[in-house]
Design an enzyme around this catalytic site. Structure first.
Site, PDB file in Angstrom:
ATOM      1  N   GLN A 524       0.821  -1.205   0.000  1.00 19.68           N
ATOM      2  CA  GLN A 524       0.000   0.000   0.000  1.00 19.68           C
ATOM      3  C   GLN A 524       0.858   1.260   0.000  1.00 19.68           C
ATOM      4  OE1 GLN A 524      -2.949  -0.031   3.134  1.00 19.68           O
ATOM      5  NE2 GLN A 524      -3.302  -2.230   2.902  1.00 19.68           N
ATOM      6  N   CYS A 525       1.981   1.222   0.703  1.00 20.67           N
ATOM      7  CA  CYS A 525       2.868   2.383   0.765  1.00 20.67           C
ATOM      8  C   CYS A 525       3.810   2.379  -0.435  1.00 20.67           C
ATOM      9  CB  CYS A 525       3.684   2.367   2.053  1.00 20.67           C
ATOM     10  SG  CYS A 525       2.682   2.450   3.547  1.00 20.67           S
ATOM     11  N   THR A 526       4.277   3.558  -0.791  1.00 24.52           N
ATOM     12  CA  THR A 526       5.241   3.661  -1.871  1.00 24.52           C
ATOM     13  C   THR A 526       6.621   3.357  -1.298  1.00 24.52           C
ATOM     14  OG1 THR A 526       3.879   5.384  -2.870  1.00 24.52           O
ATOM     15  CG2 THR A 526       6.110   5.139  -3.713  1.00 24.52           C
ATOM     16  N   VAL A 527       7.006   2.105  -1.372  1.00 24.38           N
ATOM     17  CA  VAL A 527       8.285   1.674  -0.814  1.00 24.38           C
ATOM     18  C   VAL A 527       9.345   1.779  -1.911  1.00 24.38           C
ATOM     19  CG1 VAL A 527       9.552  -0.202   0.285  1.00 24.38           C
ATOM     20  CG2 VAL A 527       7.120   0.140   0.797  1.00 24.38           C
TER      21      VAL A 527
END
Length: 665
Positions: A524-527
């Site tokens: 979900q996060c922009t890693v």
């Protein structure tokens, strides 16, 4: 000895003093940055002085902003001045402004003084001084402008021809005691207030009188005023004895000269003035911000169009890691009008990677990113015209409940208006589907569109091609929204006639859908690797600047690095690629070209036509029914055909030992 017996003394003159208005230095700075560049040729300037108007204060020779030549593109001659005003007696001068402080100190001061003295002597001999007596008071100014610190080193000289032997003073009285006697007087406007010394302009006037008329005893009037009226008590009338040397009428025999102005300590040394402390901080910030860009035009990029950059309106969709970096890069390029759109709040994890936020923005639930980013931009550069819009971008695959339809449609209309009112749009959001609606709206209005997207260690930066109707009658609507005449031509004139470039969705065979559902936290996060966003953001802004400076603008063909077919490689900013893909894992970067697709879900003529016909109804259907876009563009039929298609594969079991057909690649 004869002078001592007769009681006569050497005639002494009060030196000229200079005064430089701040406007002069501001104007010189502007001319240096915008017109002169590294050209250090002499600059004709004009000084002004007036006759003494107070019994205790001498008037100075003053330089004003208008003392410098015009900053227009035409070749400048001497600055235009108004003649006949005794309160603004114009005096011609010359300015030597060096490029470095070392050059300033290395100037041949004595040689420059002699050169100016020679001009005065030539004007005396050829009669020009009789037609225009102001040339007798020629002056010289040498300077170095440190435009980073806003400090100026300078030194004045007022060349005065030395009479050999010196003139002797026979008599000097207040004019009120002398005017009862009829006598021929040589008068001049005297800036000096001293009761026993005439002003500096008399020196070269005596040289003129002695050389032209061979007069040995000269009666002179030092005209002075009080409150704008002639003051005979302050003015002086004197008589001087001068000796004319043989050969003085020869223009080649230039007398020696003096005239460098001493500083306040009586030493002939340069003075230095700093305007930084007296300037408004915002104005100082603007000047400092533009300095690097204007210096580019000196040598590296003379064609840089700063006006188009400063008036460009940029819309940034997304105020996260990419949005923060892009906003700062735009300001560094001189863009002053920036709008950021985001509906998220600043989280504790954001400030380390998102450069416009601090810990204070995270407190109390977090400030809206769009608002906090604008506040930060104005702190960094007060002159920026930044606006933050808190709104969500409607997305395909995220169905809208009936009770929220009106709110979503309002957001769609607002996004349409925002794109319509800006000149360039950056797509910097986290998800693929959030880029669909902006891509469609930009294709419809033919806006310059830049996409930047990040993976874990890879990135994509690309410019969208022109919309499908860019050459049709719809272009008339485009012109009304263009930034200026230049930008109108830039966006709307298709010069190459080639296949238009694709958008972010042109290579997809499926419609955008919800990419956040049923994802773990790391999905979900922009890693991404921390260094990726600054690289991609910088390339995105450089791509925009390249479009603005390319003669074909949005219609420019995509170019590939190291290709011999790059017709635009001679452009000042180099090639203009379509796509830039990079990998930090390989520390590599490549340029690609992708043409538009007739089945693109965002920019093909079918989708744009449906939007123009049905408007918000079409968008709402695309949001609520993701497969609708696949149906309307023909992707559904394409996928069915691909599934039904059977391919025969060679199983490679032929044991033919004949290797004659093998080709080594």
């Amino acid at each position: 000895m004869e002078e001592e017996k007769s009681g006569n003394s050497i005639l002494k003159f009060a030196p000229f003093k200079s005064s430089v208005d701040e406007g002069f230095w501001h104007r010189l700075s502007s001319l240096k940055l915008n017109k002169f560049g590294i050209d250090d040729s002499p600059i004709p300037i004009t000084g002004f002085y007036a006759p003494c108007s107070h019994s205790r204060v001498s008037n100075h020779l003053t330089l004003l902003a208008e003392s410098l030549p015009s900053d227009s593109g035409e070749e400048s001659t001497e600055p235009a001045v108004s003649l006949g005003n005794r309160n603004r007696c114009p005096v011609p001068g010359i300015l030597y402004n060096t490029n470095t402080v070392e050059s300033f100190h290395a100037l041949d001061k004595q040689g420059l003084l002699k050169a100016e003295a020679k001009k005065i002597w030539e004007d005396i001999q050829n009669g020009k001084a009789l037609e225009d007596s102001s040339v007798l008071s020629r002056f010289l100014l040498i300077s170095f402008a440190d435009l980073k610190k806003w400090s100026f080193h300078y030194l004045f000289a007022f060349p005065a021809l030395l009479l050999d032997p010196p003139a002797t003073l026979i008599d000097l009285k207040a004019a009120s005691q002398v005017f009862s006697v009829e006598e021929v007087l040589f008068g001049f406007y005297d800036p000096c207030h001293l009761p026993k010394n005439p002003g500096w302009p008399l020196r070269n006037l005596l040289a003129l009188i002695g050389s032209r008329w061979d007069i040995k005893s000269v009666s002179f009037l030092c005209y002075r005023e009080t409150r704008g009226f002639a003051d005979l008590g302050l003015s002086l009338v004197g008589k001087a004895q001068i000796t004319v040397q043989q050969g003085c009428g020869d223009v080649r025999n230039t007398p020696n000269a003096v005239g460098w102005e001493p500083n306040y300590k009586g030493k002939i040394e340069p003075r230095c003035i700093s305007l930084a402390e007296s300037m408004d901080p915002t104005r100082l910030a603007v000047s400092a911000a533009d300095l690097n860009l204007k210096l580019m035009r000196w040598r590296a990029l003379p064609s840089l169009n700063l006006n188009s950059l400063s008036s460009l309106k940029c819309l940034l969709l997304g105020a996260g890691t990419l949005g923060c970096q892009v906003a700062r890069m735009l300001m560094a390029w001189g863009v002053r009008k920036i709008t950021l759109v985001d509906n998220g709040r600043v989280a504790m994890s954001n400030p380390l990677r998102q450069s416009l936020y601090t810990l204070d923005d995270c407190l109390n639930g977090g400030e809206f990113k769009a608002v906090a980013a604008v506040n930060s931009l104005k702190k960094i550069f007060p002159a920026v015209e930044a606006e933050g819009i808190v709104m969500a971008i409607p997305m395909p695959g995220h169905p809208v409940p009936s009770q929220e339809e009106q709110s979503v449609l309002d957001d769609c209309r607002r996004l349409h208006d925002l794109i319509d009112s800006h000149d360039a749009v950056f797509l910097l959001t986290d998800t693929r589907e959030s880029r669909w609606l902006p891509s469609l709206l930009c294709a419809n209005t033919n806006k310059i569109t830049i996409t930047a997207a990040l993976g874990f260690d890879s990135f994509l930066v690309m410019r969208h091609g022109a919309g499908p109707y860019s050459s049709s009658h719809y272009s008339n609507c485009e012109a009304a929204n263009a930034l200026s005449t230049d930008l109108s031509n830039l966006v709307l004139t298709n010069r190459n006639g080639g296949h238009r470039l694709g958008c972010y969705f042109c290579n997809d065979v499926v419609a955008p859908i919800d990419s956040t559902a049923n994802r773990t936290l790391d999905q979900q996060c922009t890693v991404t690797r921390p260094g990726l966003a600054p690289i991609a953001s910088a390339l995105a802004v450089e791509l925009l600047v390249g479009i603005l400076h390319h003669p074909d603008g949005i219609f420019a063909e995509g170019e590939i690095a190291n290709s011999s077919n790059n017709g635009s490689s001679e452009q000042p900013l180099g090639i203009l690629p379509h796509q830039i893909r990079g990998s930090l894992g390989q520390f590599s970067q490549m340029t690609l070209v992708g043409h538009s697709s007739d089945s693109c879900t965002a920019c093909c003529s079918i989708v744009v036509s449906e939007y123009r016909k049905r408007g918000m109804e079409f968008i709402l259907q695309a949001i609520n029914h993701p497969t609708y876009l696949e149906d309307v563009t023909g992707l559904t039929e394409l996928m069915k055909t691909a599934t039904a298609f059977q391919m025969d594969w060679d199983d490679g079991t032929d044991n033919d030992d004949d290797d004659d057909d093998c080709v080594e690649i």
